[in-house]
Scaffold this motif. Structure first.
Motif, short mmCIF file in Angstrom:
data_model
loop_
_atom_site.label_atom_id
_atom_site.label_comp_id
_atom_site.label_asym_id
_atom_site.label_seq_id
_atom_site.Cartn_x
_atom_site.Cartn_y
_atom_site.Cartn_z
N THR A 1 0.82 -1.21 0.00
CA THR A 1 0.00 0.00 0.00
C THR A 1 0.85 1.26 0.00
N LEU B 1 -1.69 8.49 10.73
CA LEU B 1 -1.66 8.02 9.34
C LEU B 1 -3.08 7.69 8.87
N GLY C 1 -5.58 1.43 -0.26
CA GLY C 1 -4.52 2.22 -0.86
C GLY C 1 -4.99 3.36 -1.75
N GLN C 2 -6.28 3.39 -2.07
CA GLN C 2 -6.86 4.53 -2.77
C GLN C 2 -8.34 4.56 -2.43
N ILE D 1 -4.72 6.46 5.48
CA ILE D 1 -4.65 6.02 4.08
C ILE D 1 -5.88 5.17 3.83
#
Lengths: 428, 428
Positions: free
Chosen positions: A145, A323, A329-330, A325
């Motif tokens: 990722t 963090l 990963g998107q 995310i």
């Protein structure tokens, strides 16, 4: 950001108590690295009275895991109950809905509903993290990722079920039969009483489906994984593979064939000198290939209290550090529903046929293969019990559809005494 | 956060142009994963006119790398010039001072001044990232800083110089002598014209010093690494090691001995069947062991345009995503100045002595070892040229200080015709 990250743990089996133990052991170290303390405030499990070798007295108790999601004093819920319904699903869904971060080891839940959960997490602006769900302690979700995020990933491969690799390597080293090694693995605690989830390839296929989503920007598609288990791999197959310079592994492979996603989890022959070929016992390995990076290999313990807790703590510390995310990963809305590749690229296959020992039998086999355009690279008939002839064939590269047609025809021969075994030879 | 992350690249050698190529190739993919575009706005290199196979026409040019740090339109500076002084150092220091994030591949600069740079980055509230500085494309800095952050790290080991591993494995496979393989490696571009930085172990020791700081929460202490190169490893050593089931690797090991930090980079014998023992050619490998995780292994390309660019893009995407973690995994002010372990734990050693072929010579060697309390496990004298006798000894585990005393005495014998070679046998 020095206020503590307040966590709740849903599930107090091996993994849950491991997380408690790790936080109790390394509280100061974790606070230094995370930049703030990580504090357990509440826990939940099926039985409050069960003896556990960690002290839970400082934490609030909830009988109902989903109640953790309602607590105002909880920022993050760790779900280590397992299962795709009931309390595990309730705890995850309600935590996300209530704006709690979620860290889970639940591969089955993610394989089935990962895309919807990722959407829910993004809608709520919280993290959904699952390093522990894939290959245990190996930080492979993070590598894929984040570390390799600049690459177009070209292939992901993995040996991600320790039980299967233990069985296959132990058969090779001891010369024992599948059933005997499986029984031993059950005694040692490496295999469940009902081993079908492991030896049938389901567990590893769930992990592969999760990695595919990250690698290729596709919605998790567990049903799109072609799964075969190791139940029909015999000692003879392992020995023959070794003679040819190969080892048998339950290998997952994911890659894009044009716009179609190819996902396979099946016993394969891999070169004995490759990193995957050298993998022993319960250890896991994931290989990631990208267009700029080339090949990277990640190896480590795939299960167990310590490794799984390590992966969960990595996720918790990420959240504590701020963090954020997207889970795969998107943004989940970017993920595409990939069509399924009907078959992989062509490959050579190892075939084991159990045939009646009679004149003309081999010729009919060769003919069936030949009519599907499959040519034979090696054929061998070993010493055999009277009446049956195990015939071993290595094909030249061919397509799986053609091979399956030929094998179907061969299986229908009256002289076929058992279903043919076909193991793909994978160049890793 | 959809405004672009605007970057400048200082240095346009292989790595710098690789970063440009990767961003030009994968701009859309990177934007999807990073959540915002990554845009190159300016570049700098020694010569503007040099032919380069990437199109730089869209980017502003600065003759002086440090001028990138002054630009108001730059958020992040990539430093891939190299070297510990001059433009590389200026670009990094001034970028941090001006509140620009820095991504660098400069292991020498970090090994020498990493702690001060980390402090400067924290004071400015910007990121200092260096995945590419250690083991090329392998995301090992990330694994150690983030994925395994819940663990007390117990040992870090690595084969982190591709040139050395290429030379050692090629000697073994071809039977060629060190000098010949080195010359070939230079022709192939695997070794520099002046190879001392690689074969002397300095390059790998810098990488180890960086990993130690993250693993153990200590200030980077490159001078504390005990470094030996591979220059004196002979084909005979490699062949003898192989006969005993070992391979020779330039191996870095870091761990805490109580409060003292042990850091070694030296040619060692490692079991041939271990992951490190199986490593071939220029590939790098890092092994990280933690108290909860157990052993994890990371393998991949340690150098080259694509892998290094991949590591740099991983760092850039992290910054674009808003990830802010202290450079060495915790605030620089937390890092302690560890005392240096004077010697590692005891180990068995492989010794090669070149002795005059005369009566009583071996007895004097055995006596010198014995007086230091070192007992001999195996001794072998192979066929030899007239007049000299290469004697090979494997000791039982002993301390390095005692061994060095004995070897010093043996080297002073008139019958010693060359300095003894001592290779530690490391259980990996």
């Amino acid at each position: 950001m020095t206020s503590p990250l307040r966590i709740a743990i849903a599930g107090l089996g091996t993994v849950g108590t491991g997380v408690v133990r790790m936080i109790q052991t390394h509280g100061e170290l974790i606070a230094q690295r995370a930049g703030r303390p990580v504090e357990i405030v509440a826990v939940s499990a099926r039985s409050k009275d069960k003896a556990r070798d960690v002290d839970l007295s400082a934490y609030a108790w909830e009988d109902d895991a989903a109640a953790l999601a309602q607590r105002a004093d909880v920022d993050l819920v760790v779900e280590v109950i397992g299962g795709t319904s009931g309390p595990a699903r309730d705890a995850v869904e309600q935590s996300l809905a209530n704006g709690k971060h979620v860290v889970t080891a639940n591969k089955a839940l993610l394989a089935e509903g990962g895309h919807a959960l990722a959407k829910a997490a993004e809608a709520a602006g919280v993290a959904l993290r699952f390093e522990a769900a894939v290959a245990g302690g190996i930080p492979i979700v993070k590598a894929l990722t984040e570390g390799l995020a600049g690459n177009q990933i070209t292939r992901v491969m993995g040996v991600m079920n320790g039980t299967c690799n233990y069985i296959l390597t132990t058969m090779e080293h001891t010369g024992a039969a599948y059933a005997d090694v499986l029984a031993d693995a059950q005694k040692l605690g490496y295999a469940e009483a009902d081993p079908s989830f492991d030896v049938g390839g389901i567990d590893a296929a769930q992990k592969l489906a999760i990695l595919s989503s990250i690698a290729f920007g596709t919605e998790v598609d567990f049903d799109g994984v072609k799964v075969e288990g190791i139940e029909r791999v015999s000692l003879m197959d392992i020995e023959q593979a070794a003679e040819m310079g190969y080892r048998v592994k339950l290998l997952g492979v994911a890659r894009m064939n044009g716009a179609a996603l190819e996902q396979r989890m099946q016993p394969c022959l891999v070169p004995a000198t490759s990193p995957i070929g050298q993998l022993e016992s319960v250890t896991n390995m994931v290989v990631v290939e990208g267009d700029f990076i080339g090949q990277t290999v990640y190896q480590g313990p795939g299960a167990g209290e310590g490794p799984t807790a390590s992966a969960i703590l990595g996720d918790i510390i990420d959240v504590a550090r701020g963090l954020m995310i997207p889970a795969f990963g998107q943004p989940a809305t970017n993920l595409v529903k990939a069509e399924r590749a009907e078959t992989g690229l062509g490959a050579a296959y190892y075939l084991r046929l159990t045939l009646e020992d009679a004149p003309g039998v081999l010729a009919r086999v060769a003919d069936a293969l030949g009519r599907q355009g499959i040519s034979i690279n090696q054929m061998r008939q070993n010493a055999h019990e009277a009446g049956t002839a195990p015939v071993l064939i290595v094909t030249h590269p061919c397509g799986r559809i053609a091979l399956d047609k030929a094998l179907e025809e061969i299986a229908a021969h009256k002289t076929s005494l058992d279903q043919p075994v076909a193991l793909r030879i994978e160049q890793v």
